[in-house]
Design an enzyme around this catalytic site. Structure first.
Site, PDB file in Angstrom:
ATOM      1  N   LYS A 101       0.834  -1.226   0.000  1.00 50.49           N
ATOM      2  CA  LYS A 101       0.000   0.000   0.000  1.00 50.49           C
ATOM      3  C   LYS A 101       0.852   1.252   0.000  1.00 50.49           C
ATOM      4  CE  LYS A 101      -3.970  -2.266   2.139  1.00 50.49           C
ATOM      5  NZ  LYS A 101      -3.337  -3.552   2.497  1.00 50.49           N
TER       6      LYS A 101
HETATM    7  O1  LIG Z   1      -9.164  -3.255   1.433  1.00 55.40           O
HETATM    8  C1  LIG Z   1      -8.282  -4.014   1.838  1.00 55.40           C
HETATM    9  C2  LIG Z   1      -7.011  -4.022   1.324  1.00 55.40           C
HETATM   10  C3  LIG Z   1      -6.103  -4.943   1.779  1.00 55.40           C
HETATM   11  N1  LIG Z   1      -6.430  -5.823   2.753  1.00 55.40           N
HETATM   12  C4  LIG Z   1      -5.404  -6.795   3.174  1.00 55.40           C
HETATM   13  O2  LIG Z   1      -5.837  -8.101   2.821  1.00 55.40           O
HETATM   14  C5  LIG Z   1      -5.530  -9.019   3.859  1.00 55.40           C
HETATM   15  C6  LIG Z   1      -6.809  -9.568   4.424  1.00 55.40           C
HETATM   16  O3  LIG Z   1      -6.537 -10.616   5.335  1.00 55.40           O
HETATM   17  P1  LIG Z   1      -7.666 -11.605   5.891  1.00 55.40           P
HETATM   18  O4  LIG Z   1      -6.947 -12.367   6.965  1.00 55.40           O
HETATM   19  O5  LIG Z   1      -8.115 -12.494   4.762  1.00 55.40           O
HETATM   20  O6  LIG Z   1      -8.759 -10.759   6.426  1.00 55.40           O
HETATM   21  C7  LIG Z   1      -4.666  -8.259   4.855  1.00 55.40           C
HETATM   22  O7  LIG Z   1      -3.319  -8.418   4.460  1.00 55.40           O
HETATM   23  C8  LIG Z   1      -5.091  -6.821   4.658  1.00 55.40           C
HETATM   24  O8  LIG Z   1      -4.070  -5.904   4.972  1.00 55.40           O
HETATM   25  C9  LIG Z   1      -7.684  -5.818   3.264  1.00 55.40           C
HETATM   26  O9  LIG Z   1      -8.042  -6.639   4.154  1.00 55.40           O
HETATM   27  N2  LIG Z   1      -8.592  -4.913   2.794  1.00 55.40           N
END
Ligand SMILES: O=c1ccn([C@@H]2O[C@H](COP(=O)(O)O)[C@@H](O)[C@H]2O)c(=O)[nH]1
Length: 280
Positions: A101
Site C-alpha cells: 500500500k
Molecule cells: O481493502 C483491503 C485491502 C487490503 N487488505 C489486506 O488483505 C488481507 C486480508 O486478510 P484476511 O486475513 O483475509 O482478512 C490483509 O493483508 C489486509 O491488509 C484488506 O483486508 N482490505
C-alpha cells in the site's frame, strides 16, 4: 541491472486464474497465528511460518499476497524473510502481489516502484498495492515501472474496512466519487489491453452494494473474502459481470488451518472451487 518480462501482468494473471482459479492467498504472519502454530513471535518463527505457508499453497493458488507489515515489524531480518517469500513464490511459478500500500510524492514513489516492480530487486514482485490518495498522478512512477517491467498495480479504490467510505465515497466537483475517479483513471490506463489490463483496483468483498462501474478492463483484488465475512455469494452480487476479473484474497481463513500442510491445501481448494463456480 533491470530485467524485462516478456508478457504483461494482466496476461499472466489471466492465465494463472484460468489455470488455477481466482484465489490469491495472503501470507500474513500475524502474531496470533504464530502462537497458534506453536511458533515464537520472533524471526525464526516468522521464517518457518511464511515459508511453510508458501510451500503448502503456492502451487495451488493464482497468486500469493504477502502483507509487508507483518515482516517489517521484525526490522531488516523480517524484510530478509519477505525477500525469501518472494523468491520461493517465484520459484514455484506463482504470481506475487506485494501488499505494501505504498504511495508518496512522485520522486519517492519512484524509489518504491523500483523496490517492488523491478524483477531484479530482492523484493521485486509481479504487482504491488498502491494508495492513490496523494492524487492519482503521484502514482505515475509506478505506472511507468509497471509498463517497463511487465508488472501490475492494485490501486486502493473501495477497501474492505468500514472506515474506507468516509474518503472513498466523498463526492468530487463533477459529482463522481473519489473511488469512481480512481476507477476512471484505471479504465484509461487499461484501454486496448488484451486479454486483461495490468492496472487493477482493490475492491473489498465486504462492501455490499456499490454504484461504481467496475468494468474497467483490469483485475480486481478482492480482500475481505473469508475471515472478514465476505462470501462467494457477495463476490457474485458485488462484482456482477466483472466477476471474471476478480482475484479474491484470503489470508487468515487459510493460514488458521496450518501448520497442517494438507489442511491448508484443502482450504485453498475449497475456496477455489467455490469461487470458480461463480464464473460458470
Ligand atoms: O481493502 C483491503 C485491502 C487490503 N487488505 C489486506 O488483505 C488481507 C486480508 O486478510 P484476511 O486475513 O483475509 O482478512 C490483509 O493483508 C489486509 O491488509 C484488506 O483486508 N482490505
Amino acid at each position: 541491472m533491470t530485467t524485462t518480462r516478456l508478457s504483461t501482468f494482466g496476461a499472466r494473471l489471466r492465465e494463472a486464474m484460468d489455470e488455477r482459479g481466482p484465489l490469491c492467498v495472503g501470507i500474513d504472519p500475524h502474531a496470533g497465528l504464530l502462537a497458534e502454530w506453536g511458533l515464537g513471535d520472533d524471526v525464526a518463527g516468522l521464517r518457518r511460518f511464511a515459508l511453510t505457508a508458501v510451500e503448502a499453497v503456492a502451487p495451488h493458488a493464482a497468486a500469493l499476497k504477502p502483507q509487508s507489515a507483518f515482516y517489517e515489524r521484525f526490522g531488516s531480518a523480517g524484510v530478509a524473510v519477505l525477500e525469501e517469500v518472494v523468491a520461493a513464490a517465484r520459484a514455484a511459478g506463482t504470481l506475487v502481489v506485494m501488499d505494501a500500500k505504498r504511495g508518496d510524492i512522485g520522486s519517492t514513489s519512484q524509489a518504491y516502484a523500483d523496490a517492488y516492480l523491478d524483477p531484479a530487486s530482492p523484493l521485486g514482485s509481479d504487482a504491488v498495492t498502491v494508495s492513490p490518495f496523494l492524487g492519482f498522478g503521484s502514482l505515475d512512477p509506478f505506472v511507468d515501472a509497471a509498463r517497463r517491467h511487465g508488472g501490475g498495480l492494485f490501486v486502493l479504490a473501495l477497501t474492505s474496512n468500514e472506515e474506507g467510505p468516509e474518503v472513498q465515497h466523498a463526492r468530487l466537483e463533477d459529482g463522481s466519487t473519489v473511488a469512481g475517479r480512481v476507477l476512471d483513471h484505471l479504465r484509461r490506463l487499461n484501454a486496448g489491453a488484451d486479454p486483461l489490463g495490468s492496472f487493477g483496483a482493490v475492491v473489498g468483498a465486504t462492501i455490499g452494494e456499490t454504484e461504481e462501474d467496475l468494468a474497467f478492463h483490469g483485475p480486481i483484488l478482492a480482500p475481505g473474502y473469508g475471515a472478514q465475512g465476505g462470501t462467494a455469494a457477495d463476490v457474485r452480487r458485488i462484482f456482477g459481470t466483472a466477476a471474471a476479473n476478480v482475484l479474491a484474497s484470503s489470508s487468515r481463513d487459510v493460514l488458521r488451518k496450518g501448520p497442517d500442510v494438507a489442511a491448508m491445501r484443502d482450504a485453498v481448494r475449497a475456496a477455489t472451487d467455490e469461487l470458480a463456480a461463480l464464473r460458470s
